[in-house]
Design a protein around this motif. Sequence first.
Motif, PDB file in Angstrom:
ATOM      1  N   SER A   1       0.845  -1.197   0.000  1.00 27.42           N
ATOM      2  CA  SER A   1       0.000   0.000   0.000  1.00 27.42           C
ATOM      3  C   SER A   1       0.873   1.237   0.000  1.00 27.42           C
ATOM      4  O   SER A   1       1.882   1.298   0.708  1.00 27.42           O
ATOM      5  CB  SER A   1      -0.904   0.026   1.230  1.00 27.42           C
ATOM      6  OG  SER A   1      -1.538   1.282   1.317  1.00 27.42           O
ATOM      7  N   ASN A   2       0.502   2.204  -0.814  1.00 27.29           N
ATOM      8  CA  ASN A   2       1.179   3.506  -0.802  1.00 27.29           C
ATOM      9  C   ASN A   2       0.224   4.592  -0.374  1.00 27.29           C
ATOM     10  O   ASN A   2       0.370   5.750  -0.744  1.00 27.29           O
ATOM     11  CB  ASN A   2       1.741   3.811  -2.182  1.00 27.29           C
ATOM     12  CG  ASN A   2       2.972   2.982  -2.461  1.00 27.29           C
ATOM     13  OD1 ASN A   2       3.859   2.887  -1.613  1.00 27.29           O
ATOM     14  ND2 ASN A   2       3.014   2.342  -3.612  1.00 27.29           N
ATOM     15  N   LEU A   3      -0.796   4.183   0.367  1.00 25.30           N
ATOM     16  CA  LEU A   3      -1.728   5.180   0.877  1.00 25.30           C
ATOM     17  C   LEU A   3      -1.165   5.683   2.209  1.00 25.30           C
ATOM     18  O   LEU A   3      -1.574   5.255   3.278  1.00 25.30           O
ATOM     19  CB  LEU A   3      -3.107   4.542   1.095  1.00 25.30           C
ATOM     20  CG  LEU A   3      -3.856   4.044  -0.143  1.00 25.30           C
ATOM     21  CD1 LEU A   3      -5.108   3.302   0.259  1.00 25.30           C
ATOM     22  CD2 LEU A   3      -4.220   5.209  -1.040  1.00 25.30           C
ATOM     23  N   PHE A   4      -0.193   6.572   2.117  1.00 27.73           N
ATOM     24  CA  PHE A   4       0.374   7.150   3.340  1.00 27.73           C
ATOM     25  C   PHE A   4      -0.363   8.434   3.668  1.00 27.73           C
ATOM     26  O   PHE A   4      -0.816   9.135   2.764  1.00 27.73           O
ATOM     27  CB  PHE A   4       1.861   7.452   3.150  1.00 27.73           C
ATOM     28  CG  PHE A   4       2.703   6.209   3.053  1.00 27.73           C
ATOM     29  CD1 PHE A   4       3.040   5.496   4.189  1.00 27.73           C
ATOM     30  CD2 PHE A   4       3.133   5.742   1.817  1.00 27.73           C
ATOM     31  CE1 PHE A   4       3.807   4.335   4.105  1.00 27.73           C
ATOM     32  CE2 PHE A   4       3.884   4.582   1.715  1.00 27.73           C
ATOM     33  CZ  PHE A   4       4.219   3.880   2.857  1.00 27.73           C
ATOM     34  N   TYR A   5      -0.464   8.713   4.972  1.00 35.89           N
ATOM     35  CA  TYR A   5      -1.109   9.967   5.350  1.00 35.89           C
ATOM     36  C   TYR A   5      -0.449  10.515   6.608  1.00 35.89           C
ATOM     37  O   TYR A   5       0.218   9.790   7.349  1.00 35.89           O
ATOM     38  CB  TYR A   5      -2.615   9.781   5.559  1.00 35.89           C
ATOM     39  CG  TYR A   5      -2.995   8.816   6.668  1.00 35.89           C
ATOM     40  CD1 TYR A   5      -3.023   7.457   6.448  1.00 35.89           C
ATOM     41  CD2 TYR A   5      -3.329   9.293   7.941  1.00 35.89           C
ATOM     42  CE1 TYR A   5      -3.374   6.567   7.461  1.00 35.89           C
ATOM     43  CE2 TYR A   5      -3.688   8.413   8.953  1.00 35.89           C
ATOM     44  CZ  TYR A   5      -3.701   7.054   8.707  1.00 35.89           C
ATOM     45  OH  TYR A   5      -4.040   6.181   9.721  1.00 35.89           O
ATOM     46  N   GLY A   6      -0.626  11.819   6.824  1.00 34.82           N
ATOM     47  CA  GLY A   6       0.017  12.416   7.980  1.00 34.82           C
ATOM     48  C   GLY A   6      -0.743  13.623   8.499  1.00 34.82           C
ATOM     49  O   GLY A   6      -1.547  14.225   7.793  1.00 34.82           O
ATOM     50  N   PHE A   7      -0.461  13.939   9.754  1.00 37.21           N
ATOM     51  CA  PHE A   7      -1.095  15.083  10.408  1.00 37.21           C
ATOM     52  C   PHE A   7      -0.001  16.015  10.906  1.00 37.21           C
ATOM     53  O   PHE A   7       1.043  15.550  11.345  1.00 37.21           O
ATOM     54  CB  PHE A   7      -1.894  14.629  11.635  1.00 37.21           C
ATOM     55  CG  PHE A   7      -3.076  13.758  11.320  1.00 37.21           C
ATOM     56  CD1 PHE A   7      -4.341  14.311  11.205  1.00 37.21           C
ATOM     57  CD2 PHE A   7      -2.941  12.387  11.161  1.00 37.21           C
ATOM     58  CE1 PHE A   7      -5.444  13.511  10.936  1.00 37.21           C
ATOM     59  CE2 PHE A   7      -4.038  11.581  10.892  1.00 37.21           C
ATOM     60  CZ  PHE A   7      -5.288  12.142  10.780  1.00 37.21           C
TER      61      PHE A   7
ATOM     62  N   LYS B   1      -9.739  -4.186  -0.036  1.00 36.78           N
ATOM     63  CA  LYS B   1      -8.692  -3.308  -0.573  1.00 36.78           C
ATOM     64  C   LYS B   1      -8.454  -2.088   0.321  1.00 36.78           C
ATOM     65  O   LYS B   1      -9.412  -1.528   0.845  1.00 36.78           O
ATOM     66  CB  LYS B   1      -9.168  -2.842  -1.949  1.00 36.78           C
ATOM     67  CG  LYS B   1      -8.079  -2.453  -2.907  1.00 36.78           C
ATOM     68  CD  LYS B   1      -8.720  -2.173  -4.261  1.00 36.78           C
ATOM     69  CE  LYS B   1      -7.946  -1.218  -5.136  1.00 36.78           C
ATOM     70  NZ  LYS B   1      -6.526  -1.200  -5.043  1.00 36.78           N
ATOM     71  N   PRO B   2      -7.185  -1.679   0.488  1.00 38.82           N
ATOM     72  CA  PRO B   2      -6.959  -0.469   1.273  1.00 38.82           C
ATOM     73  C   PRO B   2      -7.732   0.718   0.696  1.00 38.82           C
ATOM     74  O   PRO B   2      -7.784   0.875  -0.522  1.00 38.82           O
ATOM     75  CB  PRO B   2      -5.460  -0.217   1.131  1.00 38.82           C
ATOM     76  CG  PRO B   2      -4.880  -1.444   0.575  1.00 38.82           C
ATOM     77  CD  PRO B   2      -5.966  -2.230  -0.082  1.00 38.82           C
ATOM     78  N   GLN B   3      -8.343   1.469   1.552  1.00 36.04           N
ATOM     79  CA  GLN B   3      -9.128   2.634   1.139  1.00 36.04           C
ATOM     80  C   GLN B   3      -8.702   3.811   1.999  1.00 36.04           C
ATOM     81  O   GLN B   3      -8.433   3.625   3.171  1.00 36.04           O
ATOM     82  CB  GLN B   3     -10.618   2.408   1.455  1.00 36.04           C
ATOM     83  CG  GLN B   3     -11.264   1.319   0.670  1.00 36.04           C
ATOM     84  CD  GLN B   3     -11.734   1.788  -0.677  1.00 36.04           C
ATOM     85  OE1 GLN B   3     -12.140   2.923  -0.810  1.00 36.04           O
ATOM     86  NE2 GLN B   3     -11.666   0.926  -1.654  1.00 36.04           N
ATOM     87  N   PRO B   4      -8.673   5.007   1.460  1.00 37.88           N
ATOM     88  CA  PRO B   4      -8.347   6.151   2.301  1.00 37.88           C
ATOM     89  C   PRO B   4      -9.345   6.340   3.439  1.00 37.88           C
ATOM     90  O   PRO B   4     -10.540   6.114   3.224  1.00 37.88           O
ATOM     91  CB  PRO B   4      -8.414   7.340   1.347  1.00 37.88           C
ATOM     92  CG  PRO B   4      -8.845   6.822   0.037  1.00 37.88           C
ATOM     93  CD  PRO B   4      -8.943   5.337   0.073  1.00 37.88           C
ATOM     94  N   CYS B   5      -8.857   6.705   4.641  1.00 35.59           N
ATOM     95  CA  CYS B   5      -9.771   6.787   5.778  1.00 35.59           C
ATOM     96  C   CYS B   5     -10.656   8.029   5.754  1.00 35.59           C
ATOM     97  O   CYS B   5     -10.306   9.062   5.462  1.00 35.59           O
ATOM     98  CB  CYS B   5      -9.044   6.751   7.106  1.00 35.59           C
ATOM     99  SG  CYS B   5      -7.391   7.334   7.143  1.00 35.59           S
TER     100      CYS B   5
END
Length: 424
Positions: free
Chosen positions: A269-275, A420-424
Amino acid sequence: MTNYDYIVVGGCAVGLSTAYNLGKACEKGEKVLVLEKFMYFNQAGSSGDFVRMFRTMYSDIELCKLALKARDLWIELEKEANVELIKMMDYQDGPEGNLTKPIEIMKQLNMEYQQLSSAEIMERYPFRNLPSNFIGVFAKDNGIINVFLTLRILYKLAQENNVELRENEEVTKLELNTGNHSEDRNVIVTTIRKNVNGTQDTMTYSAKKVIITAGAYVNNVIKTLNFQIQLCIWEMVSMYFTLDAVSNPPIQVPSMWFQFQDETPDSKSNLFYGFPEVSWGPENQTRIAVDYSSRMIYDPDERHTGVSEYELQITSKWVEKHCIGVQKYPVFQGTCLMPNVRDNNFVLDFAPEKVLGPAHKNIIIFTAGWAFKFVPLLGKCLSQLAINGCTEYDISNYNIDREGVLKDDKDTPPKHPVYKPQPC
Ligand SMILES: Cc1cc2nc3c(=O)[nH]c(=O)nc-3n(C[C@H](O)[C@H](O)[C@H](O)COP(=O)(O)OP(=O)(O)OC[C@H]3O[C@@H](n4cnc5c(N)ncnc54)[C@H](O)[C@@H]3O)c2cc1C
């Protein structure tokens, strides 16, 4: 046996919001009870950690419309409690093709956004080495939810609206009262209450309506009702990384961000996210994570202690390659349970009529999906379903009878374990 009008099973984000809405909307003299298995504000389910993402940018137009409605209800909640629950801002990036659908929807709904090139993204954000085919979308109406405060505010508002809130009391059995055969059959709720002195009591209640918001634990709650939901529970990892505190100019992560990129040979998965760092979270730390889990379980009791190495490694590698002024290894990390059904969407409906017959509307269920951003709306919707038997919101996509939701006996273990990975 004590009688209630409404019993909510599960006292976390969605359960507390439902309880508050029920308390506000039900008639004078009607009684609402919340039963929580653990302590309030626990980390046992899906609502742990400091932050959650609010966004209206979706590739599913129905979720986008629902998020716009949820945004208004967050504003109402903030006004009522006189606090800020969402810090508004947002940004997304990824290869051009991955963002086509959300851009199309934003255009269709006249939503404001700004498109950035790969170079412009790196100018505004502390990122490096982004591929040149990346585009960025800076969308309005998105932000960071203060999870801690939201839960506490909902608890307080539920209390102020005469809801009775019990903790350390696990619902172990639900039955429809066999005393009559009409639609009005009450639900009998059995619990085990753990006392502070280490003893426990078995308790029994009766309610006109029971609303189940037990998240990943839903199948344990409904097990005596002869149906189960085909859940795949992701043990998702969240990580906090140190931000460079002394660089000049200081490292600025101007907003929450999300990278949409398909999987590559080196990453599932390349669905990386950050705050960005938030005032209610750990000082000088940024939360960065991958929206994927290599540990998928089917019962919360199978949860591991500690976090999976795979997520730690791919996230650290990504941080090292792309983030400026962020320490490569996380300072601390934890897991949170994310229940999924096959289409990654919510289950929001009455119990199935084909199993429970005419009294099926006395039991209402919510589980699965990326729900935190919808918490005020889900609470209102579930309370309307309980009080009126219908809701003003279009929840037809989330019905319990759709394909892949109910487990039939042949599905043990589930036929389609991975969603499948999905954006949160
Ligand atoms: C890592 C991670 C990141 C996420 N990021 C986002 C995001 O950015 N944006 C977003 O919108 N959503 C996000 N989500 C999803 C969101 O957090 C969840 O959808 C939401 O928290 C669900 O809340 P809930 O109240 O339904 O469930 P939970 O928080 O799981 O609460 C269920 C409650 O039921 C109780 N319970 C269980 N069994 C019983 C029983 N038998 N009797 C009584 N009580 C019981 C549990 O103890 C628990 O308190 C994320 C989820 C994870 C895991």
